[in-house]
Design a protein around this motif. Structure first.
Motif, PDB file in Angstrom:
ATOM      1  N   VAL A   1       1.007  -1.118   0.048  1.00  0.00           N
ATOM      2  CA  VAL A   1       0.119   0.033  -0.048  1.00  0.00           C
ATOM      3  C   VAL A   1       0.878   1.369  -0.071  1.00  0.00           C
ATOM      4  O   VAL A   1       1.683   1.369   0.662  1.00  0.00           O
ATOM      5  N   LYS A   2       0.599   2.195  -0.784  1.00  0.00           N
ATOM      6  CA  LYS A   2       1.402   3.307  -1.000  1.00  0.00           C
ATOM      7  C   LYS A   2       0.629   4.729  -0.795  1.00  0.00           C
ATOM      8  O   LYS A   2      -0.487   4.727  -1.504  1.00  0.00           O
ATOM      9  N   VAL A   3       0.807   5.522   0.078  1.00  0.00           N
ATOM     10  CA  VAL A   3       0.077   6.730   0.385  1.00  0.00           C
ATOM     11  C   VAL A   3       0.857   7.847  -0.126  1.00  0.00           C
ATOM     12  O   VAL A   3       1.841   7.989   0.267  1.00  0.00           O
ATOM     13  N   ASP A   4       0.126   8.835  -0.910  1.00  0.00           N
ATOM     14  CA  ASP A   4       0.833   9.886  -1.452  1.00  0.00           C
ATOM     15  C   ASP A   4       0.768  11.154  -0.563  1.00  0.00           C
ATOM     16  O   ASP A   4      -0.262  11.218   0.291  1.00  0.00           O
ATOM     17  N   ILE A   5       1.677  11.834  -0.278  1.00  0.00           N
ATOM     18  CA  ILE A   5       1.855  12.880   0.646  1.00  0.00           C
ATOM     19  C   ILE A   5       1.788  14.053  -0.336  1.00  0.00           C
ATOM     20  O   ILE A   5       2.781  14.518  -1.127  1.00  0.00           O
ATOM     21  N   ALA A   6       0.747  14.766   0.017  1.00  0.00           N
ATOM     22  CA  ALA A   6       0.473  16.113  -0.708  1.00  0.00           C
ATOM     23  C   ALA A   6       1.367  17.030  -0.900  1.00  0.00           C
ATOM     24  O   ALA A   6       1.699  18.047  -1.694  1.00  0.00           O
ATOM     25  N   ALA A   7       2.139  17.465   0.297  1.00  0.00           N
ATOM     26  CA  ALA A   7       3.005  18.531   0.318  1.00  0.00           C
ATOM     27  C   ALA A   7       4.339  18.344   1.354  1.00  0.00           C
ATOM     28  O   ALA A   7       4.301  17.290   1.813  1.00  0.00           O
ATOM     29  N   ASN A   8       5.183  19.075   1.067  1.00  0.00           N
ATOM     30  CA  ASN A   8       6.463  18.953   1.863  1.00  0.00           C
ATOM     31  C   ASN A   8       6.128  18.867   3.327  1.00  0.00           C
ATOM     32  O   ASN A   8       6.788  18.424   4.057  1.00  0.00           O
ATOM     33  N   ASN A   9       5.222  19.885   3.768  1.00  0.00           N
ATOM     34  CA  ASN A   9       4.986  20.072   5.421  1.00  0.00           C
ATOM     35  C   ASN A   9       4.037  19.065   5.679  1.00  0.00           C
ATOM     36  O   ASN A   9       3.716  18.965   6.886  1.00  0.00           O
ATOM     37  N   GLY A  10       3.798  18.115   4.893  1.00  0.00           N
ATOM     38  CA  GLY A  10       2.888  16.930   5.594  1.00  0.00           C
ATOM     39  C   GLY A  10       3.632  15.700   6.155  1.00  0.00           C
ATOM     40  O   GLY A  10       2.874  15.175   6.537  1.00  0.00           O
ATOM     41  N   TRP A  11       4.770  15.765   6.016  1.00  0.00           N
ATOM     42  CA  TRP A  11       5.707  14.944   6.924  1.00  0.00           C
ATOM     43  C   TRP A  11       6.205  15.423   8.019  1.00  0.00           C
ATOM     44  O   TRP A  11       5.870  16.611   8.343  1.00  0.00           O
ATOM     45  N   ALA A  12       6.694  14.811   9.200  1.00  0.00           N
ATOM     46  CA  ALA A  12       6.785  15.129  10.359  1.00  0.00           C
ATOM     47  C   ALA A  12       8.220  15.575  10.847  1.00  0.00           C
ATOM     48  O   ALA A  12       8.440  15.689  11.885  1.00  0.00           O
ATOM     49  N   ASP A  13       9.209  15.813   9.817  1.00  0.00           N
ATOM     50  CA  ASP A  13      10.607  16.013  10.077  1.00  0.00           C
ATOM     51  C   ASP A  13      10.636  17.430  10.597  1.00  0.00           C
ATOM     52  O   ASP A  13      11.865  17.953  10.980  1.00  0.00           O
ATOM     53  N   TYR A  14       9.514  18.266  10.725  1.00  0.00           N
ATOM     54  CA  TYR A  14       9.691  19.716  11.094  1.00  0.00           C
ATOM     55  C   TYR A  14       9.935  19.621  12.851  1.00  0.00           C
ATOM     56  O   TYR A  14      10.359  20.628  13.255  1.00  0.00           O
ATOM     57  N   VAL A  15      10.038  18.185  13.218  1.00  0.00           N
ATOM     58  CA  VAL A  15      10.233  18.162  14.623  1.00  0.00           C
ATOM     59  C   VAL A  15      11.729  18.458  15.016  1.00  0.00           C
ATOM     60  O   VAL A  15      12.047  19.029  16.058  1.00  0.00           O
ATOM     61  N   PHE A  16      12.636  18.249  14.025  1.00  0.00           N
ATOM     62  CA  PHE A  16      14.054  18.197  14.028  1.00  0.00           C
ATOM     63  C   PHE A  16      14.185  19.693  13.704  1.00  0.00           C
ATOM     64  O   PHE A  16      15.683  19.923  13.824  1.00  0.00           O
ATOM     65  N   LYS A  17      13.484  20.363  13.395  1.00  0.00           N
ATOM     66  CA  LYS A  17      13.932  21.962  13.246  1.00  0.00           C
ATOM     67  C   LYS A  17      14.414  22.754  14.487  1.00  0.00           C
ATOM     68  O   LYS A  17      13.744  22.485  15.433  1.00  0.00           O
ATOM     69  N   LYS A  18      15.209  23.424  14.469  1.00  0.00           N
ATOM     70  CA  LYS A  18      15.721  24.128  15.503  1.00  0.00           C
ATOM     71  C   LYS A  18      14.798  25.196  16.438  1.00  0.00           C
ATOM     72  O   LYS A  18      14.867  25.179  17.748  1.00  0.00           O
ATOM     73  N   ASP A  19      13.784  25.527  15.834  1.00  0.00           N
ATOM     74  CA  ASP A  19      12.621  26.399  16.456  1.00  0.00           C
ATOM     75  C   ASP A  19      11.496  25.414  16.783  1.00  0.00           C
ATOM     76  O   ASP A  19      10.296  26.055  17.141  1.00  0.00           O
TER      77      ASP A  19
END
Length: 240
Positions: free
Chosen positions: A154-172
């Motif tokens: 099963v493959k699920v498309d992610i609509a946008a870059n901000n749809g993933w959770a890697d923003y957790v690793f941003k410094k702010d």
């Protein structure tokens, strides 16, 4: 007596002419509406081979294909037997089921690209149930399956870059202090942002959103672990 014989001869001639006027080897010069194969009363028309019914056209216009004579009054066409459709595999619309070919196509076979299409424009597909699921957000979905899905991938498309959770690793990114996390769990019985058992049962869960949320929690847990490791190393230095 001679008059009777003459009269019978005329009738016989008319009968012969009537029988021979429609040829079994083809006809020409026919007039639509006047020359036809069919009935003029409210009787079914039956085509046979080997003395068995093969096609029955009902007096109501409904057609049955196959042996037997009973016509389903609810359907215009009914098949008795094992039908097969052989379509042109070089066309992109070799077989269609539609309300209007320019508006609402239920099913279409693309023989050229070997693709079957369901509900191309509108509508929904239900599998394993006679009714549509009872949900307030049913209009957001196209496919409804009752009883489970088993597949290898099963493959699920992610609509946008901000749809993933890697923003957790941003410094702010503001990581919730563990004390606050503990307080939330104590009061609510589940992690922050994660649906409760009651909410999950009532509303279901979105697999894409839940996977992103779980990844977010894993990344937050990783940050907590890194921060804890730094404190352990700092304490070890003090001890030494």
């Amino acid at each position: 007596m001679k008059k009777k014989l003459a009269f019978l001869a005329v009738l016989s001639g008319l009968f012969v002419n009537a029988q021979s006027s429609w040829s079994l080897t083809g006809n020409s010069g026919t007039t639509p509406g006047t020359n036809f194969i069919g009935t003029t009363d409210n009787q079914n028309l039956i085509f046979k081979t080997n003395n068995l019914n093969r096609i029955v056209i009902g007096e109501n216009g409904k057609i049955r294909f196959g042996t037997g004579s009973a016509i389903n009054p609810n359907y215009d066409f009914s098949f008795w037997g094992n039908p097969i459709f052989n379509v042109d595999d070089m066309a992109t619309s070799v077989f269609q089921i539609y309300n209007n070919p320019n508006d609402y196509i239920h099913f279409r076979v693309d023989g050229y690209n070997m693709i079957d299409y369901l509900q191309e424009d509108y509508g929904k597909v239900v599998i394993g149930s006679k009714t549509l699921a009872n949900c307030s957000d049913c209009n957001n979905y196209k496919l409804f399956v009752k009883g489970g899905i088993r597949t290898e991938q099963v493959k699920v498309d992610i609509a946008a870059n901000n749809g993933w959770a890697d923003y957790v690793f941003k410094k702010d990114y503001k990581l919730m202090p563990l004390k606050e996390v503990e307080h939330f769990i104590t009061n609510n019985g589940h992690l922050p942002e994660v649906p409760s058992t009651e909410e999950a049962i009532k509303n279901g869960i979105e697999l894409k959103e839940m996977n992103i949320l779980l990844l977010k929690k894993i990344e937050e847990l990783t940050l907590y672990t890194i921060e804890q490791q730094k404190r352990i190393e700092a304490l070890e230095k003090k001890v030494k």
